[in-house]
Write a protein that holds these residues in place. Structure first.
Motif, PDB file in Angstrom:
ATOM      1  N   LEU A 121      37.188 -20.150   2.838  1.00  0.00           N
ATOM      2  CA  LEU A 121      38.077 -21.054   2.119  1.00  0.00           C
ATOM      3  C   LEU A 121      39.053 -20.260   1.254  1.00  0.00           C
ATOM      4  O   LEU A 121      38.675 -19.235   0.680  1.00  0.00           O
ATOM      5  CB  LEU A 121      37.270 -22.002   1.236  1.00  0.00           C
ATOM      6  N   PRO A 122      40.295 -20.711   1.117  1.00  0.00           N
ATOM      7  CA  PRO A 122      41.247 -20.030   0.234  1.00  0.00           C
ATOM      8  C   PRO A 122      40.813 -20.129  -1.227  1.00  0.00           C
ATOM      9  O   PRO A 122      40.253 -21.139  -1.664  1.00  0.00           O
ATOM     10  CB  PRO A 122      42.563 -20.780   0.475  1.00  0.00           C
ATOM     11  N   LEU A 123      41.094 -19.090  -1.973  1.00  0.00           N
ATOM     12  CA  LEU A 123      40.695 -19.057  -3.376  1.00  0.00           C
ATOM     13  C   LEU A 123      41.396 -20.130  -4.205  1.00  0.00           C
ATOM     14  O   LEU A 123      40.813 -20.702  -5.123  1.00  0.00           O
ATOM     15  CB  LEU A 123      40.996 -17.681  -3.975  1.00  0.00           C
ATOM     16  N   GLY A 124      42.673 -20.383  -3.878  1.00  0.00           N
ATOM     17  CA  GLY A 124      43.423 -21.363  -4.658  1.00  0.00           C
ATOM     18  C   GLY A 124      42.817 -22.743  -4.620  1.00  0.00           C
ATOM     19  O   GLY A 124      42.867 -23.488  -5.612  1.00  0.00           O
ATOM     20  N   ILE A 125      42.228 -23.116  -3.485  1.00  0.00           N
ATOM     21  CA  ILE A 125      41.595 -24.434  -3.381  1.00  0.00           C
ATOM     22  C   ILE A 125      40.358 -24.495  -4.258  1.00  0.00           C
ATOM     23  O   ILE A 125      40.146 -25.452  -5.015  1.00  0.00           O
ATOM     24  CB  ILE A 125      41.247 -24.725  -1.907  1.00  0.00           C
ATOM     25  N   LEU A 126      39.519 -23.465  -4.175  1.00  0.00           N
ATOM     26  CA  LEU A 126      38.274 -23.478  -4.941  1.00  0.00           C
ATOM     27  C   LEU A 126      38.521 -23.359  -6.446  1.00  0.00           C
ATOM     28  O   LEU A 126      37.830 -24.003  -7.243  1.00  0.00           O
ATOM     29  CB  LEU A 126      37.367 -22.340  -4.472  1.00  0.00           C
ATOM     30  N   THR A 127      39.479 -22.535  -6.853  1.00  0.00           N
ATOM     31  CA  THR A 127      39.757 -22.426  -8.286  1.00  0.00           C
ATOM     32  C   THR A 127      40.274 -23.749  -8.845  1.00  0.00           C
ATOM     33  O   THR A 127      39.971 -24.102  -9.988  1.00  0.00           O
ATOM     34  CB  THR A 127      40.770 -21.310  -8.568  1.00  0.00           C
ATOM     35  N   ALA A 128      41.035 -24.494  -8.038  1.00  0.00           N
ATOM     36  CA  ALA A 128      41.503 -25.807  -8.488  1.00  0.00           C
ATOM     37  C   ALA A 128      40.357 -26.810  -8.539  1.00  0.00           C
ATOM     38  O   ALA A 128      40.236 -27.592  -9.492  1.00  0.00           O
ATOM     39  CB  ALA A 128      42.601 -26.309  -7.561  1.00  0.00           C
ATOM     40  N   VAL A 129      39.490 -26.801  -7.506  1.00  0.00           N
ATOM     41  CA  VAL A 129      38.359 -27.735  -7.465  1.00  0.00           C
ATOM     42  C   VAL A 129      37.393 -27.483  -8.616  1.00  0.00           C
ATOM     43  O   VAL A 129      36.885 -28.418  -9.244  1.00  0.00           O
ATOM     44  CB  VAL A 129      37.640 -27.622  -6.103  1.00  0.00           C
ATOM     45  N   LEU A 130      37.129 -26.211  -8.918  1.00  0.00           N
ATOM     46  CA  LEU A 130      36.213 -25.881 -10.006  1.00  0.00           C
ATOM     47  C   LEU A 130      36.902 -25.883 -11.364  1.00  0.00           C
ATOM     48  O   LEU A 130      36.301 -26.247 -12.371  1.00  0.00           O
ATOM     49  CB  LEU A 130      35.580 -24.512  -9.759  1.00  0.00           C
ATOM     50  N   GLY A 131      38.161 -25.460 -11.408  1.00  0.00           N
ATOM     51  CA  GLY A 131      38.860 -25.327 -12.672  1.00  0.00           C
ATOM     52  C   GLY A 131      39.269 -26.643 -13.295  1.00  0.00           C
ATOM     53  O   GLY A 131      39.231 -26.792 -14.521  1.00  0.00           O
ATOM     54  N   THR A 132      39.646 -27.620 -12.466  1.00  0.00           N
ATOM     55  CA  THR A 132      40.113 -28.899 -13.003  1.00  0.00           C
ATOM     56  C   THR A 132      39.028 -29.627 -13.794  1.00  0.00           C
ATOM     57  O   THR A 132      39.248 -29.991 -14.961  1.00  0.00           O
ATOM     58  CB  THR A 132      40.652 -29.781 -11.877  1.00  0.00           C
ATOM     59  N   PRO A 133      37.841 -29.884 -13.216  1.00  0.00           N
ATOM     60  CA  PRO A 133      36.812 -30.564 -14.032  1.00  0.00           C
ATOM     61  C   PRO A 133      36.353 -29.732 -15.223  1.00  0.00           C
ATOM     62  O   PRO A 133      36.046 -30.280 -16.293  1.00  0.00           O
ATOM     63  CB  PRO A 133      35.657 -30.789 -13.040  1.00  0.00           C
ATOM     64  N   LEU A 134      36.329 -28.406 -15.076  1.00  0.00           N
ATOM     65  CA  LEU A 134      35.940 -27.563 -16.198  1.00  0.00           C
ATOM     66  C   LEU A 134      36.955 -27.660 -17.328  1.00  0.00           C
ATOM     67  O   LEU A 134      36.593 -27.744 -18.509  1.00  0.00           O
ATOM     68  CB  LEU A 134      35.802 -26.114 -15.720  1.00  0.00           C
ATOM     69  N   PHE A 135      38.235 -27.680 -16.978  1.00  0.00           N
ATOM     70  CA  PHE A 135      39.282 -27.793 -17.988  1.00  0.00           C
ATOM     71  C   PHE A 135      39.218 -29.149 -18.684  1.00  0.00           C
ATOM     72  O   PHE A 135      39.369 -29.242 -19.909  1.00  0.00           O
ATOM     73  CB  PHE A 135      40.642 -27.591 -17.332  1.00  0.00           C
ATOM     74  N   LEU A 136      38.970 -30.216 -17.915  1.00  0.00           N
ATOM     75  CA  LEU A 136      38.856 -31.548 -18.518  1.00  0.00           C
ATOM     76  C   LEU A 136      37.645 -31.624 -19.447  1.00  0.00           C
ATOM     77  O   LEU A 136      37.706 -32.240 -20.517  1.00  0.00           O
ATOM     78  CB  LEU A 136      38.749 -32.603 -17.413  1.00  0.00           C
ATOM     79  N   TRP A 137      36.551 -30.984 -19.053  1.00  0.00           N
ATOM     80  CA  TRP A 137      35.372 -30.957 -19.913  1.00  0.00           C
ATOM     81  C   TRP A 137      35.664 -30.217 -21.215  1.00  0.00           C
ATOM     82  O   TRP A 137      35.244 -30.647 -22.297  1.00  0.00           O
ATOM     83  CB  TRP A 137      34.212 -30.296 -19.174  1.00  0.00           C
ATOM     84  N   LEU A 138      36.387 -29.118 -21.120  1.00  0.00           N
ATOM     85  CA  LEU A 138      36.752 -28.368 -22.315  1.00  0.00           C
ATOM     86  C   LEU A 138      37.645 -29.198 -23.238  1.00  0.00           C
ATOM     87  O   LEU A 138      37.496 -29.163 -24.462  1.00  0.00           O
ATOM     88  CB  LEU A 138      37.453 -27.069 -21.925  1.00  0.00           C
ATOM     89  N   LEU A 139      38.574 -29.962 -22.632  1.00  0.00           N
ATOM     90  CA  LEU A 139      39.444 -30.815 -23.441  1.00  0.00           C
ATOM     91  C   LEU A 139      38.636 -31.865 -24.188  1.00  0.00           C
ATOM     92  O   LEU A 139      38.868 -32.125 -25.381  1.00  0.00           O
ATOM     93  CB  LEU A 139      40.492 -31.486 -22.555  1.00  0.00           C
TER      94      LEU A 139
END
Length: 326
Positions: free
Chosen positions: A299-317
């Motif tokens: 899998l491309p890294l950009g897809i996984l970083t977005a899939v993992l990064g988005t919920p993590l960023f929302l949780w941090l917010l």
């Protein structure tokens, strides 16, 4: 505790990345390879494929996270990331142009690096022409956004003109980010500039704290804000452009990881930048390992970083909002 968490996360990520893959390596076999007792197929896979890829993931994650932390502190903006001044867009345009022209991989990486540097130089030149017309930080950011949009349009045009059977898949795959082609030679080419930029950010991190006070306050304390900002931008640009040329356009690392580091170690940039580099290396190494083993095809890294990064960023917010409300 913050340093302990970061070091433990990186150590576990390194062990997992070295052991897991289509050719699994057991701890006993790993020890035999490291001591030179095993020189068979496992050693060939380890030294020629897996170890360079692990080193590349560590370098890319550390540089992107450190650059993101420096930008968020320097511009006093929690949404700042390494591509704020157009370095990622410029590197992407250079790489896409190289693929469109049918150049070899080394030339594509060289054009990506040159494109990132040229993009930030153009942003700096454009902001210098309107100096004195407003807040210099705001002018720099707006110039980066404008030129980034222009380079994005140029990338879209090249994708339309590209051969849909050969060039377009290669362009799309590069833009999503990957470390599948990382070789020892690629690491040797990218590491000097990346390490130089990272070291520059580490050397300037205590002075960057003063920029968080504001332009006037920093000047009142005797800081040459223009020179300091130029040095920090140069370090972040060198680090980001070199690792983008190596791994492609990998998003979210420079945005999310500094917030994680800030939650663990506080906002002081003297600790935040090195801690972000440590956590960024561990995070991208974990993502790259997941990309290798999650499916039949990588899998491309950009897809996984977005899939993992988005919920993590929302949780941090949500966590930060609750903390401020309390």
């Amino acid at each position: 505790m913050a340093w302990g968490v970061g070091i433990l996360a990186l150590f576990v990520a390194i062990l997992g990345a070295l052991a897991v893959g289509r050719f699994p390596i057991t701890p006993t076999q790993l020890w035999a390879i490291l001591t030179g007792a095993d020189t068979g197929t496992g050693a060939i896979v380890f030294w020629n494929i897996r170890a360079p890829r692990v080193a590349a993931a560590i370098l890319v994650g550390a540089c992107l996270a450190a650059a993101g932390a420096a930008f968020q502190g320097m511009f006093r903006n929690p949404l700042a990331s390494p591509d704020l001044l157009g370095v990622s867009a410029g590197a992407s345009l250079g790489a896409v142009l190289g693929i469109f022209l049918g150049l070899p991989v080394a030339a594509v990486q060289g054009m990506a690096f040159a494109g990132g540097i040229a993009a930030v130089a153009a942003v700096a030149a454009l902001s210098a022409t309107v100096r004195g017309q407003g807040d210099p930080v705001l002018v720099l950011i707006l110039a980066g956004i404008a030129l980034g949009a222009l380079m994005g349009a140029a990338i879209s045009l090249l994708k339309i003109l590209a051969d849909p059977y050969n060039q377009l898949p290669a362009i799309t795959f590069w833009l999503l980010g990957t470390l599948s082609g990382a070789t020892p030679n690629d690491m040797l080419a990218a590491a000097p500039a990346a390490i130089m930029g990272l070291v520059l950010l580490l050397l300037l991190r205590w002075r960057l704290n003063l920029l968080t006070l504001g332009e006037d306050e920093a000047r009142a304390l005797g800081v040459n804000t223009a020179a300091l900002r130029a040095g920090a931008v140069a370090g972040a640009t060198l680090a980001t452009a070199s690792v983008t040329a190596l791994a492609g356009a990998v998003g979210w690392i420079g945005l999310v990881v500094p917030h994680m580091a800030r939650l663990l170690g506080g906002p002081d940039l003297r600790r935040l930048i090195p801690l972000s580099a440590l956590l960024g290396a561990a995070f991208l190494l974990f993502v790259d390992t997941l990309a290798r083993v999650a499916g039949r095809t990588e899998l491309p890294l950009g897809i996984l970083t977005a899939v993992l990064g988005t919920p993590l960023f929302l949780w941090l917010l949500v966590r930060l909002r609750r903390g401020s409300a309390a």
